[in-house]
Design a protein around this motif. Structure first.
Motif, PDB file in Angstrom:
ATOM      1  N   VAL A  17       0.855  -1.177   0.000  1.00  0.00           N
ATOM      2  CA  VAL A  17       0.000   0.000   0.000  1.00  0.00           C
ATOM      3  C   VAL A  17       0.894   1.232   0.000  1.00  0.00           C
ATOM      4  O   VAL A  17       1.832   1.308   0.801  1.00  0.00           O
ATOM      5  N   ARG A  19       1.177   5.108   0.867  1.00  0.00           N
ATOM      6  CA  ARG A  19       0.489   6.094   1.693  1.00  0.00           C
ATOM      7  C   ARG A  19       1.506   6.998   2.358  1.00  0.00           C
ATOM      8  O   ARG A  19       2.672   6.634   2.478  1.00  0.00           O
ATOM      9  N   ALA A  28      -5.071  -1.617   6.849  1.00  0.00           N
ATOM     10  CA  ALA A  28      -5.326  -1.704   5.414  1.00  0.00           C
ATOM     11  C   ALA A  28      -6.059  -2.999   5.110  1.00  0.00           C
ATOM     12  O   ALA A  28      -5.674  -4.058   5.600  1.00  0.00           O
ATOM     13  N   ASP A  29      -7.133  -2.911   4.334  1.00  0.00           N
ATOM     14  CA  ASP A  29      -7.847  -4.116   3.892  1.00  0.00           C
ATOM     15  C   ASP A  29      -7.074  -4.760   2.752  1.00  0.00           C
ATOM     16  O   ASP A  29      -6.465  -4.070   1.930  1.00  0.00           O
ATOM     17  N   LYS A  39       0.781  -5.380   9.343  1.00  0.00           N
ATOM     18  CA  LYS A  39       1.850  -4.683   8.621  1.00  0.00           C
ATOM     19  C   LYS A  39       3.150  -5.433   8.848  1.00  0.00           C
ATOM     20  O   LYS A  39       3.492  -5.787   9.972  1.00  0.00           O
TER      21      LYS A  39
END
Length: 57
Positions: A17, A19, A28-29, A39
């Motif tokens: 991801v 970000r 996060a999905d 994570k």
């Protein structure tokens, strides 16, 4: 923008991801829609050259 790696505990998929650092710890999905993710710790890759000699061993 930094990329963070996550692993889904439901389907065992690993995904990344992008970000801002301020949101690095936000959940996060996974791409399949599961919310139970963790994570992962990632290694930092640092490249470059140096003109200094290597230290003697």
């Amino acid at each position: 923008m930094p990329r963070y790696e996550f692993r889904c505990r439901t389907c065992d998929d690993t995904f990344e991801v992008s970000r801002p650092m301020a949101e690095s710890s936000a959940p996060a999905d996974c791409p399949a829609g599961h919310a139970d993710t963790v994570k992962l710790l990632s290694a930092v890759a640092v490249g470059g050259t140096s003109s200094a000699p290597a230290p003697a061993m």
